[in-house]
Design a protein around this motif. Structure first.
Motif, PDB file in Angstrom:
ATOM      1  N   ALA A 285       0.817  -1.216   0.000  1.00 29.65           N
ATOM      2  CA  ALA A 285       0.000   0.000   0.000  1.00 29.65           C
ATOM      3  C   ALA A 285       0.852   1.267   0.000  1.00 29.65           C
ATOM      4  N   ALA A 286       2.042   1.223   0.590  1.00 31.66           N
ATOM      5  CA  ALA A 286       2.856   2.430   0.706  1.00 31.66           C
ATOM      6  C   ALA A 286       3.240   2.997  -0.658  1.00 31.66           C
ATOM      7  N   PRO A 287       3.879   2.265  -1.556  1.00 34.59           N
ATOM      8  CA  PRO A 287       4.183   2.857  -2.871  1.00 34.59           C
ATOM      9  C   PRO A 287       2.934   3.097  -3.707  1.00 34.59           C
ATOM     10  N   ALA A 288       1.903   2.273  -3.509  1.00 31.50           N
ATOM     11  CA  ALA A 288       0.662   2.493  -4.269  1.00 31.50           C
ATOM     12  C   ALA A 288       0.021   3.819  -3.890  1.00 31.50           C
ATOM     13  N   LEU A 289       0.001   4.146  -2.609  1.00 34.45           N
ATOM     14  CA  LEU A 289      -0.573   5.425  -2.181  1.00 34.45           C
ATOM     15  C   LEU A 289       0.283   6.591  -2.662  1.00 34.45           C
ATOM     16  N   ALA A 290       1.602   6.410  -2.639  1.00 30.60           N
ATOM     17  CA  ALA A 290       2.482   7.485  -3.120  1.00 30.60           C
ATOM     18  C   ALA A 290       2.278   7.745  -4.605  1.00 30.60           C
ATOM     19  N   LEU A 291       2.053   6.706  -5.393  1.00 31.79           N
ATOM     20  CA  LEU A 291       1.799   6.889  -6.812  1.00 31.79           C
ATOM     21  C   LEU A 291       0.405   7.459  -7.060  1.00 31.79           C
ATOM     22  N   SER A 292      -0.573   7.041  -6.244  1.00 30.33           N
ATOM     23  CA  SER A 292      -1.941   7.541  -6.428  1.00 30.33           C
ATOM     24  C   SER A 292      -2.035   9.034  -6.144  1.00 30.33           C
ATOM     25  N   ALA A 293      -1.170   9.544  -5.288  1.00 30.52           N
ATOM     26  CA  ALA A 293      -1.217  10.966  -4.948  1.00 30.52           C
ATOM     27  C   ALA A 293      -0.863  11.856  -6.117  1.00 30.52           C
ATOM     28  N   ARG A 294      -0.326  11.301  -7.201  1.00 29.06           N
ATOM     29  CA  ARG A 294       0.012  12.101  -8.369  1.00 29.06           C
ATOM     30  C   ARG A 294      -1.221  12.415  -9.208  1.00 29.06           C
ATOM     31  N   LEU A 295      -2.290  11.701  -8.961  1.00 27.49           N
ATOM     32  CA  LEU A 295      -3.526  11.983  -9.684  1.00 27.49           C
ATOM     33  C   LEU A 295      -4.202  13.212  -9.099  1.00 27.49           C
ATOM     34  N   PRO A 296      -4.899  13.980  -9.922  1.00 22.89           N
ATOM     35  CA  PRO A 296      -5.563  15.197  -9.411  1.00 22.89           C
ATOM     36  C   PRO A 296      -6.603  14.862  -8.347  1.00 22.89           C
ATOM     37  N   GLY A 297      -6.536  15.580  -7.265  1.00 18.38           N
ATOM     38  CA  GLY A 297      -7.490  15.420  -6.182  1.00 18.38           C
ATOM     39  C   GLY A 297      -7.179  14.317  -5.209  1.00 18.38           C
ATOM     40  N   LEU A 298      -6.130  13.541  -5.435  1.00 16.78           N
ATOM     41  CA  LEU A 298      -5.796  12.436  -4.531  1.00 16.78           C
ATOM     42  C   LEU A 298      -4.516  12.695  -3.737  1.00 16.78           C
ATOM     43  N   GLU A 299      -4.128  13.930  -3.681  1.00 24.76           N
ATOM     44  CA  GLU A 299      -2.911  14.245  -2.935  1.00 24.76           C
ATOM     45  C   GLU A 299      -2.987  13.845  -1.466  1.00 24.76           C
TER      46      GLU A 299
END
Length: 348
Positions: A285-299
């Protein structure tokens, strides 16, 4: 008239019969019966001793003829437990010797071959001796492979993801893998000691409560003994490979593996598999959440990971995942392994 010594006349009732005369030179045979006090005592042998299954359980627990394990079987699983560490040490030595001599492709081939040998040796070790799980472990092997891979490459991957990558191949730290492979033999020894003492405690205990009271300290002693051996092994592996220091994540992973396998060896594989799966989920989950934060609104989804890494570095993710899972098993194992049902199978 007949003579008094005529054989036709029977002897008088009050006349004692005389024994026939012995030839000269033959001594009379002694007719005295031995007294019970002077009778020769015959030592009890295997034929006169009661069979083991008729003896009292407490007598069987201290009788060496009943409770000594098969020496050949112990030597076999001890040798197998040394093979994973030997394979990893040989691979590390080959890579150190060929540094600057072989190309990257050849060194990668050596690494893959060494990892394959270590996996085969570990599989053979877990199929025999005190770490063998009679009922299997389900998907625990897949979870263990993920956790080992993350221990080697996870921190490098997370570091690149947190800094805008990945933008190329990231390096790994093989020190945890080497230390954990060498620690397989001490883990088998600690598991054997715990199982042996638990079987003896079960033989002499009169109630389930008495058995549980005696087994819980044995489990904690086995865990403490394993940690006492694991810490210096991880430190030596890190020094030998030039790592950045032994992290808490590797220690927690070793403890997690030991507790999960100990439970599985006593017929309880499900709790260990759940703990391993939970640790895998946190690390994934850690790298997945870090990558997801690059999407707009998911920071905001990356804020927990950012906070954890800012406090403890990239190694904090593995430490949190494996440490929490190991702590859960450490709280569960004393009650589960203090039941007599967990010690009904033959000891190694």
């Amino acid at each position: 008239m007949t003579r008094p010594d005529d054989p036709a006349i029977p002897a008088a009732p009050d006349r004692p019969a005389t024994a026939p005369e012995r030839p000269a030179g033959i001594a009379p045979r002694a007719t005295a019966r031995r007294s019970p006090a002077t009778a020769r005592r015959v030592p009890a042998g295997p034929a006169t001793a009661p069979p083991p299954h008729h003896r009292d359980p407490r007598e069987r627990a201290v009788d060496p003829s009943v409770a000594v394990p098969d020496t050949a079987a112990r030597a076999t699983w001890t040798l197998l437990a040394l093979l994973p560490g030997a394979a990893c040490l040989a691979t590390a030595g080959a890579l150190r010797i060929t540094e600057g001599v072989l190309g990257d492709g050849a060194r990668a081939l050596v690494t893959v071959a060494g990892a394959l040998l270590a996996c085969l040796a570990l599989r053979a070790c877990l199929a025999h001796g005190p770490l063998r799980a009679p009922g299997g472990t389900g998907r625990a092997g897949l979870y263990a492979c993920w956790l080992l891979s993350y221990a080697v490459y996870g921190e490098g991957l997370l570091d690149q993801v947190m800094t805008g990558g990945p933008d190329g191949w990231w390096g790994g730290d093989p020190a945890p893998l080497l230390g954990l492979a060498v620690a397989v033999a001490p883990a088998a020894g600690c598991a054997h000691l715990f199982t042996l003492r638990a079987h003896r405690e079960r033989a002499v205990s009169r109630t389930p409560e008495e058995f549980g009271t005696g087994v819980r300290p044995l489990l904690l002693a086995a865990v403490a003994l394993f940690l006492g051996v694991l810490l210096p092994l991880l430190h030596l592996a890190d020094r030998a490979l030039g790592g950045g220091g032994t992290g808490f994540a590797a220690v927690a992973l070793g403890l997690l593996f030991f507790l999960a396998r100990l439970l599985a060896a006593h017929g309880l594989p499900e709790p260990g598999a759940v703990a391993l799966a939970a640790a895998c989920a946190v690390e994934a989950a850690a790298p997945a959440l870090a990558l997801s934060a690059r999407l707009p609104g998911l920071e905001p989804v990356a804020q927990p990971v950012n906070a954890l890494v800012s406090v403890g570095g990239t190694g904090a993710v593995g430490a949190l995942a494996c440490g929490t899972a190991a702590l859960g098993l450490l709280l569960y194992a004393p009650s589960a392994l203090s039941r007599a049902l967990a010690h009904t199978h033959p000891r190694p």
